[in-house]
Every structure is written in structure tokens, then in C-alpha cells.
Design a protein around this motif. Structure first.
Motif, PDB file in Angstrom:
ATOM      1  N   VAL A   1      -2.711  -1.526   9.652  1.00 47.81           N
ATOM      2  CA  VAL A   1      -3.211  -2.704   8.948  1.00 47.81           C
ATOM      3  C   VAL A   1      -3.641  -3.753   9.949  1.00 47.81           C
ATOM      4  O   VAL A   1      -2.929  -4.045  10.909  1.00 47.81           O
TER       5      VAL A   1
ATOM      6  N   MET B   1      -4.528   5.522  -1.025  1.00 45.10           N
ATOM      7  CA  MET B   1      -4.306   4.085  -0.942  1.00 45.10           C
ATOM      8  C   MET B   1      -3.977   3.457  -2.303  1.00 45.10           C
ATOM      9  O   MET B   1      -3.157   2.552  -2.402  1.00 45.10           O
TER      10      MET B   1
ATOM     11  N   LEU C   1     -14.063  -4.305  -0.343  1.00 48.47           N
ATOM     12  CA  LEU C   1     -13.234  -3.744   0.713  1.00 48.47           C
ATOM     13  C   LEU C   1     -13.813  -2.393   1.100  1.00 48.47           C
ATOM     14  O   LEU C   1     -13.916  -1.496   0.257  1.00 48.47           O
TER      15      LEU C   1
ATOM     16  N   LEU D   1      -6.740  -1.061   7.588  1.00 45.24           N
ATOM     17  CA  LEU D   1      -6.987  -1.887   6.403  1.00 45.24           C
ATOM     18  C   LEU D   1      -6.800  -3.348   6.764  1.00 45.24           C
ATOM     19  O   LEU D   1      -5.846  -3.689   7.462  1.00 45.24           O
TER      20      LEU D   1
ATOM     21  N   VAL E   1     -13.437   1.009   3.011  1.00 43.80           N
ATOM     22  CA  VAL E   1     -12.422   1.897   3.572  1.00 43.80           C
ATOM     23  C   VAL E   1     -13.126   2.866   4.514  1.00 43.80           C
ATOM     24  O   VAL E   1     -13.956   3.678   4.088  1.00 43.80           O
TER      25      VAL E   1
ATOM     26  N   HIS F   1       0.848  -1.190   0.000  1.00 38.77           N
ATOM     27  CA  HIS F   1       0.000   0.000   0.000  1.00 38.77           C
ATOM     28  C   HIS F   1       0.880   1.234   0.000  1.00 38.77           C
ATOM     29  O   HIS F   1       1.991   1.226   0.516  1.00 38.77           O
TER      30      HIS F   1
END
Length: 415
Positions: free
Chosen positions: A9, A164, A127, A135, A129, A3
Motif C-alpha cells: 500500500v 481486492m 482507482l 494500492l 489497479v 483490503h
């Protein structure tokens, strides 16, 4: 998977399986007892409190039942648990894997990508965000990523996504900085000046600015350059005509504001777009990699029109006209506006976007709004709308083909 920024994370975050918006909406439209589905999801979430997929589906069911507030609260609870979801493909061995990068929003706040992929051999991962939340890691391998967040409901998330995806390992469709161009006041500046296209001058204004203008009636140009009565006003987060009103004179603002408590509005010029027969025709088309596809046509004797209030299902004549428009779309509407649509696609820079538009009496394309999150579906009754089945199949096939094209380009480049 690397990333481009140092966001925290979450290690070994599981992928949560969910039914998805499209499957649940289809069942609701087909008359399946949503209460029964909800009860099953509640049982599963009670038995397994870490099942974020069941909670996300429960959030959708609540919204389908009209309880948006409860649905959004359940969704927030789900996203605290997990932000990575899989909506299984209908085939045993999917050909491709797509990652949709979404924002926390209501049921219509992300591109309805699972509708577009329905019946395909593509597996969908989503996903979410959420600014402030880590993440998940690892993110499953995928062939193409698509940003599906909305321009008007997810500003902070779009900014996070933009950081990102700067060094994402595969093609990212619908770049977040281009999605943000669709705000009504920004879109006016992006699209004005295109030959053969009109877009009403539009500005973002505060409640106090409107109050002051209503009191004096002076200097409309300071609020809305090139603006002239009649004007259109709406709250900045309005959709489907909510709070949309035509103003014929400054004093009309007083009554309008008395009935609303929002603080921010869009103000735009009203352009009269009735056809020669006095009826208004509003079109939804979709651009897929720059190519236009017919989605629907709404016909009404009112200027304030969208598909649900045009009563298309009740009028055989309206449906006959829509059928002709859809059947002749490539050689008719799309050909007439070929240059304007090509320029619009180029300036927007989105591989997938819907456009709500009309035709002005002088033949120019009148653009009301563009939105990567407009609902595009094939749930209309095939008995009442038989002509929509092939049109929507063509649109969905084009979307799936585009995913395959970009996947192939990435593979070739990698090789």
C-alpha cells in the motif's frame, strides 16, 4: 478502509484531479482545439512533474488525436506517479461519491462511467489497479464502487481486483468474476439454451489450428462444436469490425491469414440476420440493474455493420426508423424479448452491461456480444438526432438512480 489481501500500500497517496475522458471527448466533438488543451496540459506537467492528473488527461488527448501508442506510454508514466483520481462533479456539494475501479487500458478499455454520470450530482473517483504497483492509501470514503475494467484487455488486473473487493466496505457493482464471463467463447456457454435467444457457437483458436484446418478442411467440429460454414473469424482483441471476416469455405482461411499476423482468433458460426427487406439491423441496448434501455440502432445493406459505417446521419429514412424504434422501445423491442433479456441479465450477473444484438427472421434475439465497456454517450447532434436526447437522458438518469438505490441499501444495512 480495509483490503482483503496483503498487496503493498502506498501511504498518503494524493488524489489527482483530472478533466476525464467524457469532458475531453465532448470538447473534441464540439470542435474545440485539442492542440490548445494538449499544450496547456504539457505546460502543467512540466511545471509540476508529479501531476498525474495532467498526464492522464494528456494520454486521452493523444488517443483522441489518433496517437494511441503515445497515449498509452503517457498513461503508464502517469500511473507510476499515482493511481487515484477525482473527476469533479458539476455541482458544488455532490450527493454521492462513486469509486470506479479501473485497469490501465486504452481509451475504450474501461466502462465510460463519466459519460453516464455527466450532469449528475455524483462525484467520481477512479482507482487504477495495476498489478505490481501498490494500492494508494487512504482510499477516499465512497458510497458505491463499480468495477469498470474490460474482460478482454485486463485479465491480470481483473484477477487482482477480484481478490481486492472480496471484503469491500460498500456495494461493488459489476463483480470482476462476472465481467470475465463476457469473453466471446465463454459468453456462448453462459447464454446458450436461453429460450428465445440465439448466440453463435464460438471458440478461441490459434493461428496454427486455422492453418491446419485450411490445409485439410477436415473435422470442423473439433475446432468449433456445432460449427458450420459460413464462419466468422476475427482476432481475439478485435473491436468495431477490425479483422472481422466471413469465410465461405476452408480455402478462404489461407488468404485471410496471409493478411494478418495475429496468433489468436475467435471462430464462430455466421447466422444470417437480414430482415424481410434485405437490410440488416443491429441494435445496442443497455441493461441497468436488469432493465433494458435503447442506445442505438444501425441499419445497413451489409452484414458487417456498426453504427459508424451505417451512415445513419446521411439517411433521413434510417433515422426515422431508429426514432420509432427508440420511442416505442419499452412496449416494442423490450417487450418482445422480455424473457430472453431477463434470463441474460440473470446469467451475466452485471448491474451495468451493453448488448449488441439483432433479431433473427424467426423472431429470436440474436446476441453478438455483451460488453460493460461499450461507448454509451449523448454526443450525437441534437439537430440530426433529436430523438436521441430524451432516450439517452432516460438511460443516464436510470444509471444515476441505480447508484442511489445501492447506496441507500448499503446505508440501511449499515444502520
Amino acid at each position: 478502509m480495509s483490503h482483503s489481501h496483503d498487496a503493498s500500500v502506498a501511504a498518503d497517496s494524493p488524489v489527482h484531479v483530472r478533466i476525464g475522458v467524457a469532458n475531453l471527448t465532448r470538447q473534441a466533438m464540439m470542435g474545440v482545439d485539442i492542440t490548445g488543451i494538449a499544450n496547456g496540459l504539457i505546460e502543467e506537467a512540466t511545471r509540476n512533474p508529479d501531476n498525474a492528473g495532467a498526464l492522464m488527461d494528456l494520454a486521452i488527448v493523444a488517443q483522441l488525436g489518433g496517437n494511441q501508442e503515445a497515449g498509452l506510454k503517457i498513461q503508464n508514466d502517469a500511473l507510476e506517479i499515482g493511481r487515484l483520481f477525482r473527476i469533479p462533479s458539476q455541482v458544488a456539494s455532490p450527493r454521492l461519491r462513486v469509486l470506479a475501479i479501473a485497469a490501465a487500458s486504452d481509451i475504450g478499455g474501461n466502462t465510460p462511467i463519466d459519460f453516464l454520470l455527466h450532469g449528475s450530482d455524483i462525484e467520481l473517483y477512479m482507482l487504477y489497479v495495476v498489478p505490481g504497483l501498490p494500492l494508494p492509501q487512504p482510499i477516499p470514503p465512497h458510497d458505491v464502487a463499480v468495477v469498470v475494467a474490460s474482460p478482454d484487455k485486463a485479465t491480470a488486473a481483473l484477477e487482482e481486483i477480484e481478490r481486492m473487493v472480496q471484503q469491500w466496505p460498500c456495494k461493488v457493482l459489476n463483480p470482476p468474476q462476472n465481467i470475465a464471463r463476457q469473453d466471446r467463447d465463454r459468453l456462448f456457454h453462459v447464454l446458450q439454451g436461453i429460450d428465445g435467444l440465439r448466440i453463435p457457437s464460438t471458440a478461441r483458436v490459434t493461428r496454427q489450428q486455422l492453418i491446419d484446418f485450411a490445409a485439410t478442411g477436415a473435422n470442423l467440429g473439433a475446432l468449433l462444436p456445432d460449427g458450420a460454414f459460413p464462419l466468422i473469424v476475427r482476432p481475439t482483441e478485435s473491436h468495431a469490425g477490425r479483422g472481422l471476416h466471413k469465410l465461405d469455405q476452408p480455402s478462404d482461411l489461407v488468404a485471410y491469414l496471409e493478411g494478418r499476423d495475429e496468433q489468436h482468433f475467435f471462430l464462430s458460426s455466421y447466422l444470417h440476420y437480414a430482415s424481410a427487406d434485405g437490410m440488416f439491423r443491429k441494435y445496442r441496448i443497455v441493461l441497468i440493474d436488469g432493465r433494458p434501455f435503447a442506445c442505438h440502432m444501425a441499419i445497413s445493406d451489409q452484414w458487417k455493420i456498426w453504427y459508424l459505417n451505417a451512415e445513419m446521419a446521411e439517411s433521413a429514412d434510417k433515422r426515422a426508423e431508429e426514432a420509432v424504434w427508440m420511442d416505442s422501445f419499452d412496449d416494442g423491442f423490450a417487450k418482445r424479448h422480455e424473457h430472453a433479456l431477463a434470463q441474460l441479465a440473470s446469467k451475466l450477473g452485471l448491474e451495468y452491461v451493453a448488448i449488441d444484438c439483432a433479431e433473427l427472421p424467426d423472431g429470436r434475439l440474436l446476441v453478438f456480444e455483451t460488453d460493460n465497456c461499450s461507448i454509451v454517450h449523448d454526443m450525437d447532434s441534437p439537430e440530426i438526432f433529436p430523438y436521441k436526447v430524451p432516450a439517452m437522458r432516460k438511460l443516464f438518469d436510470a444509471f444515476v438512480a441505480m447508484i442511489g438505490t445501492y447506496s441507500a441499501r448499503v446505508a440501511t444495512r449499515a444502520a
